[in-house]
Design an enzyme around this catalytic site. Structure first.
Site, short mmCIF file in Angstrom:
data_model
loop_
_atom_site.label_atom_id
_atom_site.label_comp_id
_atom_site.label_asym_id
_atom_site.label_seq_id
_atom_site.Cartn_x
_atom_site.Cartn_y
_atom_site.Cartn_z
N SER A 25 1.60 -9.72 -0.87
CA SER A 25 1.31 -8.28 -0.78
C SER A 25 1.59 -7.69 0.60
O SER A 25 1.84 -6.50 0.71
CB SER A 25 -0.14 -8.03 -1.18
OG SER A 25 -1.01 -8.82 -0.39
N GLU A 31 -9.59 6.02 3.13
CA GLU A 31 -10.41 4.97 3.70
C GLU A 31 -9.48 3.80 3.96
O GLU A 31 -8.45 3.66 3.31
CB GLU A 31 -11.52 4.55 2.72
CG GLU A 31 -11.12 3.50 1.68
CD GLU A 31 -10.06 3.96 0.68
OE1 GLU A 31 -9.89 5.18 0.50
OE2 GLU A 31 -9.39 3.11 0.06
N LYS A 67 0.81 -1.22 0.00
CA LYS A 67 0.00 0.00 0.00
C LYS A 67 0.85 1.27 0.00
O LYS A 67 0.42 2.31 -0.48
CB LYS A 67 -0.94 0.00 1.21
CG LYS A 67 -2.03 -1.06 1.16
CD LYS A 67 -3.05 -0.78 0.07
CE LYS A 67 -4.21 -1.76 0.11
NZ LYS A 67 -5.10 -1.60 -1.07
#
Lengths: 404, 266
Positions: free
Chosen positions: A380, A113, A91
């Site tokens: 990830s 968010e 991210k």
């Protein structure tokens, strides 16, 4: 239009994408698009981004040959180690990129968010680094199950705003972030965390995440002198998968396999298998596959992994499903927990529950991989944030003692 | 949208401003909602905006979010809202504009919706998350069915977008008074006169102003500037307080009478 250069000027990926927002946001999206396109061509911006990626995020992340995992599942597996990025997941690639764009636009406040909290932590981190004010919307249910990440965001100087509407998860956090943006659009940039939302977000997030696939493709070619047979990743909104897939889209011989969350089982209705069983609709600003009832009302979703717990999916994934360029399958909560333990036991790597879905699917994938073929998997994120959820789901650690 | 245009023109000619009243279709129940719409029309609403509930109303504040949830819980769907329009049409000629988000309409079918809404007696529709940029198919369907289309303008709209929206609106232009979601507010935005001057300089269409207008005093002030004043959350709140009882229609009608005083040029 070749898939590699999508979207078109209005943000369409074939029949998907576009911009479906209240009028108030249109000028802000136009401004974002113009600034972003200028940044993409600006050598100074790109140099700054590259420096931060190298010295701060820790890129390039390693490509790791997971031999014991491969023996276990029955095919050769390489992991792209996004779990080793600063803050523990992919991210940060997008959050830092967009925070730099926000700086360029002169917007002093950022909102985001978050579901699992990884995008919230990444955004809070980028805002601390670049001196931006940061408010993160998070569903009450997710605040409960991802408490560690809430503490991290607070420590980084962000405010975490609990969302109590709807299912109190990522969908509702996104609604509240959009409402905040409509109200404060003049001084606020909304760092959307996945390849979803109105144009230009799906393109911007994909571009900032596509470094995953570009690095992996080059690293793989260097190590093996060839390309992988299959590239795979988990899909919620789909940002790590799109980042991983994008560089391989023109390589027709490489299969792209996205793994969605089947929750308690697709047949129970409690899942997030949007591409597997949803149908096209409009939510959060773009046209894409969507979990909805017969009247066009969005259905509540469920996954053990907060980061996949979302009833929509990025429009470019919908397009790749429609064209057949990518395949999408799903695995259940229980299967994901097996994958979670399997990677821990075979490789000494504790994956995020999100990534565990892709790991779990290797067992089904392996028999379809041609002899001598290799699977490249995007790991990830790391699983520290999921310890409580996993231990509780596995029965206070008893199953962890049992081996596989 | 001839009935809507005729009605707006007649009011304009007489010097009155238009009171546009938003109610959530199906709140608290479909049959009660039809009663409330009729009562509000009889009490002096010049145009009714009838909401069709959506699970994820991005542009709405807490009042209309809750109303939508009540309506959904009562089983409200697109066909149920069209049925409310049919019922109301038996007793009133007041123009009705349906207001919702795109997804329920996509799911129902754009063309089918335009045809069925016009047949039911609706005069127009507003799809909050559909801007002119993506609206070609919708405009074609609505035009073919004889259903009016209203699009939103916002304080952030550029002159080019004001012209674009003005050109595509049939009946009136819906000008959002503030950056933000729907919901009653204590104060009107101070830059409202400047916003309306900008809008007026780019379009000749009648301009309705909404978002955050709830009291007779606010209606009076906005009526000095705009052709129409839109009140939503305040009415929805009155309905919520009354609950599923005949008192809901009476309470909504009382509020409309007091609001209506603010739009008359006596």
């Amino acid at each position: 239009m070749p898939d590699a250069v999508m979207p078109d000027a209005r943000g369409h990926f074939g029949a998907f994408g576009g911009r479906y927002v209240p009028e108030t946001l249109v000028p802000a999206l136009d401004e974002l698009l113009a600034t972003y396109l200028a940044c993409r061509e600006d050598a100074a911006f790109l140099a700054q981004l590259t420096d931060i990626q190298r010295d701060y995020v820790g890129r390039p992340t390693p490509l790791y040959h997971a031999r014991r995992l491969g023996d276990k599942v029955g095919c050769d597996v390489y992991l792209k180690r996004e779990d080793l990025c600063h803050t523990g997941a992919h991210k940060i690639n997008n959050a830092l990129g967009q925070a730099l764009v926000a700086k360029r636009m002169g917007k002093p406040r950022v909102i985001a968010e978050t579901g699992a909290g990884q995008h919230g932590v990444a955004t809070a981190t980028a805002c601390a680094l670049l001196d931006l004010r940061c408010d993160v919307y998070m569903g009450e249910e997710d605040i409960r199950r991802q408490a560690l990440n809430v503490h991290r965001m607070h420590l980084l100087g962000a405010r975490v705003l609990p969302v109590t509407s709807g299912t109190r998860t990522l969908k509702d956090a996104t609604n509240e972030a959009m409402r905040d943006w409509v109200a404060n659009v003049r001084d606020t940039h909304y760092i959307v965390g996945s390849v979803v939302g109105p144009h230009p977000f799906p393109m911007i997030v994909r571009d900032f995440q596509s470094i995953i696939g570009r690095e992996a493709r080059a690293q793989f070619a260097e190590a093996m002198g060839s390309l992988p047979s299959v590239v795979t990743a988990c899909v919620g909104g789909g940002s790590n998968a799109m980042g991983m897939f994008h560089a391989f889209v023109p390589d027709a011989g490489v299969r792209l396999v996205g793994v969605e969350a089947a929750g308690r089982g697709v047949e129970t209705g409690e899942h997030c298998a949007t591409l597997s069983v949803g149908r096209p609709g409009v939510l959060h600003g773009s046209r894409s596959y969507l979990l909805q009832d017969g009247d066009g009302q969005v259905l509540p979703s469920h996954s053990i992994s907060a980061g996949l717990d979302y009833p929509g999916v990025g429009p470019e994934h919908s397009h790749m499903k429609e064209t057949g360029r990518a395949e999408y399958v799903s695995v259940t909560d229980d299967e994901a927990l097996v994958g979670f333990q399997m990677l821990a036991r075979t490789e000494g790597i504790i994956p995020a529950l999100e990534s565990s879905h892709a790991i779990a699917n290797l067992t089904s994938l392996a028999p379809t991989v041609p002899s001598g073929g290799v699977v490249l998997l995007c790991l990830s994120g790391r699983g520290d944030k999921d310890m409580e959820t996993a231990v509780s789901a596995l029965g206070l650690g008893n199953a962890l003692n049992g081996g596989l | 949208m001839t009935r809507l245009m005729r009605s707006l023109e007649a009011l304009r000619a007489g010097g009155d401003r238009v009171l546009i009243c938003y109610l959530m279709g199906g709140d608290p129940t479909p049959s009660r909602a039809a009663e409330i719409v009729v009562a509000v029309a009889e009490a002096g609403a010049d145009v009714i905006e009838l909401g069709i509930p959506f699970s994820d109303p991005l542009a709405d504040g807490p009042s209309i979010q809750a109303a939508g949830q009540r309506a959904l819980n009562a089983g409200t769907t697109v066909p149920v809202c069209l049925d409310i329009v049919r019922q109301v049409r038996r007793t009133t000629d007041t123009p009705i504009v349906l207001m919702t988000y795109l997804n329920p309409i996509l799911s129902y079918g754009l063309q089918r919706f335009a045809v069925d809404a016009a047949e039911a007696g609706a005069d127009g529709a507003i799809l909050v998350d559909l801007t002119p940029d993506e609206a070609q198919e919708w405009q074609d369907a609505a035009a073919a069915a004889g259903l009016g289309t209203v699009f939103l303008l916002a304080p952030t709209s550029t002159p080019e977008r004001i012209r674009l929206v003005g050109r595509l609106c049939t009946g009136f232009v819906y000008c959002v008074a503030r950056t933000g979601v729907t919901g009653a507010r204590v104060d009107l935005p101070p830059d409202l006169p400047e916003l309306l001057a900008r809008v007026r300089s780019e379009t000749d269409k009648p301009v309705g102003v909404g978002f955050g207008i709830s009291t007779p005093e606010q209606v009076r002030t906005v009526a000095e500037l705009a052709d129409g004043v839109i009140v939503g959350s305040a009415l929805v709140n009155v309905v919520a307080e009354a609950g599923d009882s005949p008192a809901a229609a009476a309470a909504a009608a009382d509020l409309v009478r007091s609001l209506k005083a603010g739009t008359r040029r006596a």
